[in-house]
Design a protein around this motif. Structure first.
Motif, PDB file in Angstrom:
ATOM      1  N   ALA A 117      41.157  27.583  15.255  1.00 48.31           N
ATOM      2  CA  ALA A 117      41.260  26.626  14.151  1.00 48.31           C
ATOM      3  C   ALA A 117      40.842  27.305  12.851  1.00 48.31           C
ATOM      4  O   ALA A 117      39.939  28.147  12.834  1.00 48.31           O
ATOM      5  CB  ALA A 117      40.361  25.422  14.422  1.00 48.31           C
ATOM      6  N   GLU A 125      35.547  19.794  15.419  1.00 52.28           N
ATOM      7  CA  GLU A 125      36.577  19.953  16.441  1.00 52.28           C
ATOM      8  C   GLU A 125      36.259  19.089  17.657  1.00 52.28           C
ATOM      9  O   GLU A 125      35.258  19.296  18.349  1.00 52.28           O
ATOM     10  CB  GLU A 125      36.732  21.414  16.864  1.00 52.28           C
ATOM     11  CG  GLU A 125      37.841  21.575  17.894  1.00 52.28           C
ATOM     12  CD  GLU A 125      38.433  22.967  17.980  1.00 52.28           C
ATOM     13  OE1 GLU A 125      39.422  23.121  18.704  1.00 52.28           O
ATOM     14  OE2 GLU A 125      37.910  23.887  17.323  1.00 52.28           O
ATOM     15  N   LEU A 135      40.714  18.159  14.796  1.00 51.70           N
ATOM     16  CA  LEU A 135      39.437  18.066  14.104  1.00 51.70           C
ATOM     17  C   LEU A 135      39.381  16.755  13.334  1.00 51.70           C
ATOM     18  O   LEU A 135      40.340  16.361  12.671  1.00 51.70           O
ATOM     19  CB  LEU A 135      39.229  19.240  13.139  1.00 51.70           C
ATOM     20  CG  LEU A 135      39.254  20.636  13.781  1.00 51.70           C
ATOM     21  CD1 LEU A 135      40.660  21.245  13.700  1.00 51.70           C
ATOM     22  CD2 LEU A 135      38.239  21.565  13.128  1.00 51.70           C
ATOM     23  N   HIS A 152      44.132  22.443  18.573  1.00 49.59           N
ATOM     24  CA  HIS A 152      42.885  21.936  17.995  1.00 49.59           C
ATOM     25  C   HIS A 152      43.126  20.603  17.298  1.00 49.59           C
ATOM     26  O   HIS A 152      44.117  20.439  16.594  1.00 49.59           O
ATOM     27  CB  HIS A 152      42.335  22.928  16.962  1.00 49.59           C
ATOM     28  CG  HIS A 152      42.342  24.350  17.428  1.00 49.59           C
ATOM     29  ND1 HIS A 152      41.383  24.867  18.282  1.00 49.59           N
ATOM     30  CD2 HIS A 152      43.211  25.367  17.185  1.00 49.59           C
ATOM     31  CE1 HIS A 152      41.660  26.136  18.526  1.00 49.59           C
ATOM     32  NE2 HIS A 152      42.765  26.465  17.879  1.00 49.59           N
TER      33      HIS A 152
END
Length: 287
Positions: A17, A110, A105, A103
């Motif tokens: 990420a 995350e 978030l 990912h």
């Protein structure tokens, strides 16, 4: 290792990420002309989806490298044919489905990292489903109260006051003591929305909230959602087939097909001047 299995593993190898500030700058540059959201200098997306993949049974790939940012207070409507991955993406955001790779978030934290407290996460992510999922033995008011008392640990009197406020907001103050079986489908869905809003989540997720309703009941639910979008300031991600709602209420429309984001932009751009032939074909078929 069988050839097809190796191929799947290669597909799901994704980059780390992005750091928060870099991600925010990249998202701002990408989204600035794609949304009616009022961008603020230095603002960060509230939801970041990076390289999201989801495979079922190790072979059916439903999401393929999906990337999407959603900004605080933005209303994003996700369109696409059945099987395009819209609902799966939504269910990954609150971990009802576990991503295969990639990912997600929320406020730069995350949630796809190991050890995420799923129950805590869901306190800040409201979700309204196709089916209403009300407790049949509880009244409308009690259905709206239960999350507040059980999850947020609110005192009963405070939860009741909030429940009545939210039921009034969805036009059901006079049905507070009715049980689900005494309510129409549209009324039950409005109770479900009141229940989700009463938790004061940071983000509201709507998964085709009108698809199980008879046509004459759809308008009441859409009116509640429209009011929420225009007056609450709440971030909303809405998966729906309701084109009128998308055109009128969305800050941004996202079109998905085949597990990828094909096109996104301001509603008038996507509906009136689609850039991708698949988007144009879809919109042409449902107009």
């Amino acid at each position: 290792m069988p050839k097809h299995q190796k191929h799947t593993l290669e597909i799901h190898k994704v980059p780390d990420a992005l750091p928060a500030d870099e991600a925010a700058r990249t998202a701002y540059a990408h989204d600035l002309n794609l949304s009616h959201h009022h961008f603020v200098e230095g603002e960060h997306p509230i939801v970041r989806i990076e390289h999201l993949n989801k495979t079922f049974d190790g072979e059916t790939q439903v999401l393929r490298d999906v990337n999407l940012d959603v900004w605080p207070g933005e209303v994003v409507v996700v369109l696409g044919p059945s099987g395009s991955g819209k609902s799966t993406m939504l269910r990954c955001i609150n971990l009802l489905e576990t991503p295969t790779a990639g990912h997600i978030l929320i406020e730069d934290k995350e949630i796809t990292a190991h050890g995420t407290d799923v129950n805590k996460l869901r306190q800040n992510l409201g979700m309204v489903f196709q089916q209403f999922n009300l407790f049949p033995h509880l009244t409308a008011k009690e259905n709206v109260m239960i999350g507040q008392t059980k999850v947020l640990k609110k005192p009963k009197a405070e939860a009741e006051k909030e429940a009545l406020k939210q039921l009034e907001a969805v036009g059901l103050a006079d049905r507070a003591d009715f049980k689900p079986a005494q309510l129409s489908g549209g009324q039950q869905q409005r109770v479900a929305i009141a229940r989700a809003v009463a938790m004061h989540p940071d983000v509201m997720l709507f998964d085709e909230p009108t698809s199980a309703l008879d046509p004459e009941l759809v308008r009441g639910v859409l009116d509640v959602m429209r009011d929420l979008a225009e007056n609450s300031g709440m971030t909303m991600i809405v998966v729906t087939h309701e084109m009128g709602f998308a055109r009128e209420v969305a800050d941004r429309v996202v079109f998905m097909e085949g597990g990828v984001v094909v096109e996104q932009g301001k509603p008038e751009d996507v509906f009136d001047h689609p850039q991708n032939e698949r988007t144009a074909a879809f919109i042409g078929n449902i107009k």
